[in-house]
Write an enzyme that holds these catalytic residues in place. Structure first.
Site, mmCIF file in Angstrom:
data_model
loop_
_atom_site.group_PDB
_atom_site.id
_atom_site.type_symbol
_atom_site.label_atom_id
_atom_site.label_comp_id
_atom_site.label_asym_id
_atom_site.label_seq_id
_atom_site.Cartn_x
_atom_site.Cartn_y
_atom_site.Cartn_z
ATOM 1 N N GLU A 1 -1.902 -5.257 8.417
ATOM 2 C CA GLU A 1 -0.728 -5.201 9.504
ATOM 3 C C GLU A 1 -1.329 -5.329 11.294
ATOM 4 O O GLU A 1 -2.506 -4.946 11.111
ATOM 5 C CB GLU A 1 -0.577 -3.779 9.419
ATOM 6 N N LYS B 1 -1.274 -8.994 2.628
ATOM 7 C CA LYS B 1 -0.773 -8.567 4.396
ATOM 8 C C LYS B 1 -1.409 -7.721 4.798
ATOM 9 O O LYS B 1 -2.468 -6.941 3.930
ATOM 10 C CB LYS B 1 0.703 -7.734 3.109
ATOM 11 N N ASP C 1 -1.659 -5.817 -0.252
ATOM 12 C CA ASP C 1 -1.277 -5.083 0.600
ATOM 13 C C ASP C 1 -3.005 -5.221 0.918
ATOM 14 O O ASP C 1 -3.454 -4.518 0.368
ATOM 15 C CB ASP C 1 -1.157 -4.241 0.874
ATOM 16 N N ASP D 1 0.391 -1.022 -0.130
ATOM 17 C CA ASP D 1 0.047 0.188 0.047
ATOM 18 C C ASP D 1 1.127 1.039 0.535
ATOM 19 O O ASP D 1 0.801 2.626 -0.093
ATOM 20 C CB ASP D 1 -1.052 -0.218 1.472
ATOM 21 N N SER D 2 2.539 1.195 -0.172
ATOM 22 C CA SER D 2 3.164 1.873 0.342
ATOM 23 C C SER D 2 2.471 2.511 -1.868
ATOM 24 O O SER D 2 3.373 3.860 -2.368
ATOM 25 C CB SER D 2 4.553 1.979 0.316
ATOM 26 N N GLU E 1 9.214 -4.832 10.225
ATOM 27 C CA GLU E 1 9.737 -3.466 10.065
ATOM 28 C C GLU E 1 10.021 -2.178 10.615
ATOM 29 O O GLU E 1 9.257 -2.214 11.807
ATOM 30 C CB GLU E 1 8.233 -2.393 9.399
#
Ligand code: KIV
Length: 328
Positions: free
Chosen positions: A157, A155, A125, A86-87, A224
């Site tokens: 978080e 993915k 993501d 999602d970057s 991270e």
């Protein structure tokens, strides 16, 4: 009568000019066909092959990609996991952080990446808000990545507090990658992008998060922004492969954002980023050169132009001469 391009096109359409065709020169776009990966046949990365790599202490490689071309290059370079992170909110869409990117935007980019990836494991993501309301909605959204965009895993978080939800998604036959430590979707709670796990309480929470994800049988755990020592402890503790970003050398693998390693972010890089190329300079130089060539009429050259076949040119000359003589 003045012969502008419109009237010539009309003449062609009505058959008053015949034009040849079919030569290779008329093919405007030549899309390369075939695999440029010329080495040994390469096995497909799977969740199981990631575990095998961990067991054999073979480092796992992961890079982000957000479009067809970059995905294809990353895949053909032999990277194990392609992550549609999602970057892309910042790198591709210019948002300030990852919070604004939508499901539709993530799906759009994942579909493009899917078309470029053959061998790597393709993980997408789940964007902020797509798994936070209910588990049902999270499963529905995770399924969309698989069904509509061809992702092989998603993915999510968060550690302990996301584990029930992660189990539901895995129950729906969708591999899940965990992501703990500095989780950018929690930026407002963390009060900025800060290294996590620096206190004893922080380390304990990270260990609990990692163990919970390990027990839930996630495909891998992204670590991270945590101290190397803590990442090393987690990696030794869990049987799930760990993939670090700003987490030191002792993880089972490493991930970086493609735009970071290529100098395409317009920002000062974080300490852990290593620049492997300067795409910004490459693109700027090429664009400047194009601009200069067009402004000075150096582009296109004769070799870069299409030409009429001789017989069409002769027919056109005759036709134009006849029209001119009729005008007199
Ligand atoms: O969005 C992303 O690119 C990521 C990686 C940095 C792990 O989550």
């Amino acid at each position: 009568m003045i012969y502008n391009s419109r009237s010539i096109i009309q003449m062609m359409c009505t058959g008053s000019i015949r034009y040849g065709g079919g030569a290779l020169e008329d093919t405007v776009s030549l899309i390369p066909i075939g695999d440029r990966h010329l080495g040994e046949p390469r096995p497909k990365t799977t969740v199981a092959s990631l575990r095998e790599k961990k067991q054999h202490h073979e480092p796992i490689t992961c890079l982000t990609a957000y479009d067809y071309a970059s995905a294809r290059l990353v895949d053909e370079a032999g990277i194990d996991i392609v992550l549609v992170g999602d970057s892309l909110a910042m790198t591709m869409l210019g948002y300030e952080n990852t919070l604004s990117v939508t499901m539709e935007e993530m799906l759009h980019h994942t579909r493009a990446v899917r078309r470029g990836v053959k061998h790597a494991l393709l993980v997408a993501d789940m964007p902020f808000g797509s798994y936070h309301a209910t588990a049902d909605e999270a499963v529905r959204n995770a399924s969309r990545f698989v069904k509509e965009a061809g992702a092989e895993g998603v993915k999510i978080e968060g550690g302990e507090k996301r584990v029930d939800l992660i189990r539901r998604i895995i129950d729906a036959e969708i591999p899940v990658a965990g992501h703990i430590g500095l989780t950018p979707q929690s930026v407002n709670v963390m009060g900025g992008y800060k290294v996590q796990g620096k206190s004893l309480a922080g380390i304990e929470q990270l260990m609990r998060d990692a163990v919970a994800l390990d027990r839930a049988a996630v495909a891998c755990i992204y670590l991270e922004g945590i101290p190397r020592e803590v990442a090393g402890m987690i990696t030794a503790e869990v049987s799930t492969p760990t993939i670090g970003i700003g987490a030191g050398l002792d993880c089972d693998g490493q991930v970086l954002v493609l735009h970071d390693i290529l100098n395409l972010t317009f920002a000062t890089p974080a300490k852990f980023v290593r620049r492997y190329g300067d795409a910004a300079a490459l693109i700027s130089d090429a664009v400047q050169a194009f601009r200069t060539d067009v402004a000075s009429r150096q582009y296109p050259s004769e070799g870069e132009s299409y030409h009429l076949p001789k017989e069409t040119q002769a027919a056109l000359d005759t036709l134009l001469a006849r029209k001119r003589s009729m005008r007199r």
